[in-house]
Design a protein around this motif. Structure first.
Motif, PDB file in Angstrom:
ATOM      1  N   PHE A  94      24.535  31.975  52.562  1.00 14.64           N
ATOM      2  CA  PHE A  94      24.920  33.004  51.600  1.00 14.64           C
ATOM      3  C   PHE A  94      26.412  33.297  51.732  1.00 14.64           C
ATOM      4  CE2 PHE A  94      23.240  34.795  55.453  1.00 14.64           C
ATOM      5  CZ  PHE A  94      24.267  35.614  55.872  1.00 14.64           C
ATOM      6  N   THR A  95      26.947  33.959  50.741  1.00 12.29           N
ATOM      7  CA  THR A  95      28.347  34.376  50.783  1.00 12.29           C
ATOM      8  C   THR A  95      28.380  35.864  50.499  1.00 12.29           C
ATOM      9  OG1 THR A  95      28.762  32.287  49.654  1.00 12.29           O
ATOM     10  CG2 THR A  95      30.645  33.763  49.897  1.00 12.29           C
ATOM     11  N   LEU A  96      28.940  36.623  51.418  1.00 16.40           N
ATOM     12  CA  LEU A  96      29.039  38.061  51.190  1.00 16.40           C
ATOM     13  C   LEU A  96      30.441  38.397  50.688  1.00 16.40           C
ATOM     14  CD1 LEU A  96      27.157  39.505  54.309  1.00 16.40           C
ATOM     15  CD2 LEU A  96      26.313  39.286  51.988  1.00 16.40           C
ATOM     16  N   PRO A  97      30.565  39.425  49.864  1.00 16.76           N
ATOM     17  CA  PRO A  97      31.889  39.778  49.341  1.00 16.76           C
ATOM     18  C   PRO A  97      32.825  40.294  50.434  1.00 16.76           C
ATOM     19  CG  PRO A  97      30.265  41.420  48.704  1.00 16.76           C
ATOM     20  CD  PRO A  97      29.508  40.313  49.356  1.00 16.76           C
ATOM     21  N   ALA A  98      34.107  40.200  50.178  1.00 16.16           N
ATOM     22  CA  ALA A  98      35.103  40.629  51.176  1.00 16.16           C
ATOM     23  C   ALA A  98      35.298  42.139  51.112  1.00 16.16           C
ATOM     24  CB  ALA A  98      36.416  39.893  50.922  1.00 16.16           C
ATOM     25  N   ILE A  99      34.262  42.865  51.534  1.00 13.91           N
ATOM     26  CA  ILE A  99      34.325  44.337  51.534  1.00 13.91           C
ATOM     27  C   ILE A  99      33.723  44.855  52.839  1.00 13.91           C
ATOM     28  CG2 ILE A  99      34.301  44.645  49.024  1.00 13.91           C
ATOM     29  CD1 ILE A  99      31.288  44.994  49.129  1.00 13.91           C
ATOM     30  N   SER A 100      33.864  46.158  53.078  1.00 11.08           N
ATOM     31  CA  SER A 100      33.307  46.727  54.313  1.00 11.08           C
ATOM     32  C   SER A 100      31.804  46.939  54.156  1.00 11.08           C
ATOM     33  CB  SER A 100      33.990  48.049  54.618  1.00 11.08           C
ATOM     34  OG  SER A 100      33.626  48.994  53.652  1.00 11.08           O
ATOM     35  N   VAL A 101      31.141  47.161  55.290  1.00  7.99           N
ATOM     36  CA  VAL A 101      29.692  47.394  55.263  1.00  7.99           C
ATOM     37  C   VAL A 101      29.391  48.633  54.419  1.00  7.99           C
ATOM     38  CG1 VAL A 101      27.693  47.983  56.695  1.00  7.99           C
ATOM     39  CG2 VAL A 101      29.341  46.308  57.519  1.00  7.99           C
ATOM     40  N   GLN A 102      30.208  49.667  54.597  1.00  2.90           N
ATOM     41  CA  GLN A 102      29.984  50.920  53.861  1.00  2.90           C
ATOM     42  C   GLN A 102      30.137  50.720  52.355  1.00  2.90           C
ATOM     43  OE1 GLN A 102      32.599  53.639  55.873  1.00  2.90           O
ATOM     44  NE2 GLN A 102      30.895  54.534  57.020  1.00  2.90           N
ATOM     45  N   LYS A 103      31.152  49.944  51.974  1.00  4.99           N
ATOM     46  CA  LYS A 103      31.367  49.689  50.549  1.00  4.99           C
ATOM     47  C   LYS A 103      30.205  48.868  49.984  1.00  4.99           C
ATOM     48  CE  LYS A 103      33.749  50.433  47.001  1.00  4.99           C
ATOM     49  NZ  LYS A 103      34.094  51.789  46.560  1.00  4.99           N
ATOM     50  N   TYR A 104      29.736  47.923  50.792  1.00  2.00           N
ATOM     51  CA  TYR A 104      28.597  47.088  50.372  1.00  2.00           C
ATOM     52  C   TYR A 104      27.397  47.986  50.079  1.00  2.00           C
ATOM     53  CZ  TYR A 104      25.204  43.241  50.445  1.00  2.00           C
ATOM     54  OH  TYR A 104      24.213  42.333  50.104  1.00  2.00           O
ATOM     55  N   LEU A 105      27.209  48.925  50.990  1.00  2.00           N
ATOM     56  CA  LEU A 105      26.096  49.868  50.858  1.00  2.00           C
ATOM     57  C   LEU A 105      26.242  50.676  49.563  1.00  2.00           C
ATOM     58  CD1 LEU A 105      23.820  50.626  52.847  1.00  2.00           C
ATOM     59  CD2 LEU A 105      25.190  52.561  53.542  1.00  2.00           C
ATOM     60  N   GLN A 106      27.455  51.158  49.345  1.00  2.00           N
ATOM     61  CA  GLN A 106      27.733  51.975  48.167  1.00  2.00           C
ATOM     62  C   GLN A 106      27.496  51.191  46.863  1.00  2.00           C
ATOM     63  OE1 GLN A 106      31.704  53.613  48.580  1.00  2.00           O
ATOM     64  NE2 GLN A 106      31.673  54.212  46.429  1.00  2.00           N
TER      65      GLN A 106
END
Lengths: 276, 272
Positions: free
Chosen positions: A84-96
């Motif tokens: 998989f490829t996750l976006p270049a953002i923080s865990v918190q932003k991902y959650l948001q």
């Protein structure tokens, strides 16, 4: 919960991966989907998620046809792919950004899972190792509280302590309304976790059975070297460590690796034993 | 739950896509603006602004959104990212609408805004210089140094042609991103180019071998043509009203709408 009827599928017309595959899975269990490389484990999960469409036959999951990829269906299932490829953002932003799509998401659970996996909530996803990213994705998936959780080789890339934590978290996740399917070729990682086993070989399901039934019908242990009944065995000093057909009423602890070996060696015998 | 469209879900999805693709969007805006600046900087009080206005409209409002669409759908080029894009609880209609929203509601207006600003600055500057030097008659200055709003007027046929080209090209690139698994941008660009070459070639063949003369056609007028005779005289050929209506509506409405509708179906039928 999952009903697959006469499923036929192949990426190329002349090379079918499944032909008239039938499978019926009930909630409240953790299924281990086992098979050699190329047996079609991931493809079966892709079919269940509606990522590829059956050539013929039907799939019914929670009353939905996965092919239509309806948001109400997709919010009830979560898929942890192998790659998989996750976006270049923080865990918190991902959650948001991602939680609004999952109505049953529990933020408390998510942070607890992160603590368990020792992942910092401040961390950036692109700064994490593949194993850490996978743990984050597993934590997120579990926190969605989806009724169906599909995991493709979830322990790939996880270190030994994380594998054990993974087993603990998945075991605590399951309830009567939920179903987890874990596809893997690293069968040892599923020890003491799964309560149902599905083994795929040569376009078909060789075995679909509960651990309880397997321990009733097969016997795992050390057997005499001469024994011709051994379905799968590894040579040891004391004899063959492996699987035989259970001829007594004694139940033994299921060794998934040996069971898998037996299914690969003697698929016909295994089918006969479990179809009785 | 509405499985086709929910405004709330669409908004969350659009927010997610814009945030995740913010660097791509900003990169496109930067490159486009640099091209605008370079194009306008190459002009002078003696040049005609309409030339670089057309270049900038083509590059900024037609070409760059078409490339952008291809990159926005870049997740389909890899299995990993494709899985994550397709398993997110969003309908195929919302996925399609988000591409339209980012391209036509966010990107193009932003590009247009900066183009108007750059155009205003440079055209005013060149006009001032021309007025100072007094080498060009005042009447010529007034007609030559018009702002880009003159071209971008919806009543202007040229503007309609650009708009049509924009919708058709972005439609093609969206379809290409859905159809081709790898290097979709290059493959689509090549397909569009070949299609263009075939159409021009066919037109030339028809005119040379059947009519025996050259034909000149307007980008925005598909039903009429001008035949250029060997003595350089021109004959205007118009099709009948009914045929013209059918042909023009096909190219101006049915073709662009069909391209985007096929793309919508493509989002529904997309497999990894």
């Amino acid at each position: 919960m999952i009903s697959i009827h006469n499923l036929s599928f192949g990426y190329k017309k002349n090379k079918p991966i499944f032909e008239n595959l039938n499978l019926h899975l009930e909630s409240g269990s953790i299924y281990g989907l086992l098979g050699k490389n190329g047996a079609g484990k991931s493809t079966l999960l892709y079919n269940m998620m509606g990522l590829v469409f059956p050539d013929s036959g039907s799939i019914d999951i929670l009353g939905y046809e996965p092919k239509s990829r309806k948001p109400s269906f997709l919010s009830e299932v979560f898929f942890v792919p192998d790659e998989f490829t996750l976006p270049a953002i923080s865990v918190q932003k991902y959650l948001q950004l991602y939680t609004p799509f999952y109505p049953n998401f529990s933020e408390t659970d998510f942070y607890n899972y992160l603590i368990e996996f020792e992942i910092s909530e401040e961390a950036k996803l692109n700064g994490m190792s593949h194993g850490e990213q996978k743990k984050m994705l597993i934590a997120f998936g579990l926190a969605t509280n989806s009724r169906l959780m599909l995991m493709d080789e979830p322990t790939n890339g996880l270190d030994i302590p994380s594998k054990s934590k993974f087993r603990k978290l998945v075991a605590s996740y399951i309830s009567d309304e939920k179903l987890v399917i874990i596809s893997t070729h690293q069968v040892r990682d599923l020890d003491n976790l799964i309560d149902q086993v599905i083994i795929l070989k040569d376009n078909e399901v060789i075995l679909k059975s509960s651990i309880e039934e397997i321990s009733r019908k097969l016997s795992f242990g050390v057997f005499e070297n001469k024994s011709s009944d051994v379905l799968f065995g590894e040579e040891t000093i004391g004899g063959k460590l492996g699987v035989v057909k259970n001829k007594t009423n004694d139940e033994s602890k299921v060794n998934i690796e040996h069971l898998f070996g037996a299914a690969m060696n003697e698929p016909k015998v295994i089918k006969e034993i479990f179809n009785k | 739950m509405n499985d086709i469209f929910s405004f709330k879900r669409f908004w969350f999805f659009a927010k997610k896509e814009i945030f995740e693709k913010r660097l791509l969007l900003m990169g496109f805006l930067c490159v486009t603006n640099i091209i605008f600046l370079l194009t306008y900087s190459s002009g002078s009080e003696n040049s005609e602004p309409i030339q670089y206005q057309h270049i900038c409209i083509f590059l900024g409002i037609i070409l760059s959104p078409s490339i952008l669409v291809s990159f926005l759908l870049g997740s389909f080029s890899k299995k990993n990212s494709s899985i994550q894009f397709l398993t997110l609880p969003v309908s195929f209609f919302e996925r399609w609408l988000v591409i339209l929203f980012i391209t036509f509601v966010i990107y193009i207006p932003t590009v247009l805004f900066s183009l108007y600003f750059i155009d205003f600055y440079f055209v005013s500057h060149f006009r001032e210089l021309a007025l100072e030097k007094k080498q060009i008659p005042l009447q010529v200055i007034a007609s030559r140094f018009e702002y880009i709003g003159f071209v971008m007027n919806p009543a202007n046929n040229m503007f309609k042609g650009y708009l049509l080209a924009l919708i058709v090209l972005t439609g093609f690139f969206t379809l290409g991103a859905l159809h081709f698994k790898n290097l979709s941008f290059y493959k689509t660009a090549l397909t569009v180019f070949l299609l263009f070459v075939v159409v021009i070639f066919y037109r030339n063949i028809v005119s040379k071998f059947i009519i025996g003369e050259n034909i000149n056609t307007n980008i925005n007028d598909f039903a009429n043509a001008i035949v250029i005779l060997k003595d350089n005289n021109r004959i205007f050929i118009a099709s009948s009203e009914g045929v013209a209506f059918a042909i023009n509506n096909f190219f101006k409405i049915i073709l662009p709408v069909c391209l985007w509708l096929i793309a919508l179906v493509g989002f529904k039928e997309k497999e990894i």
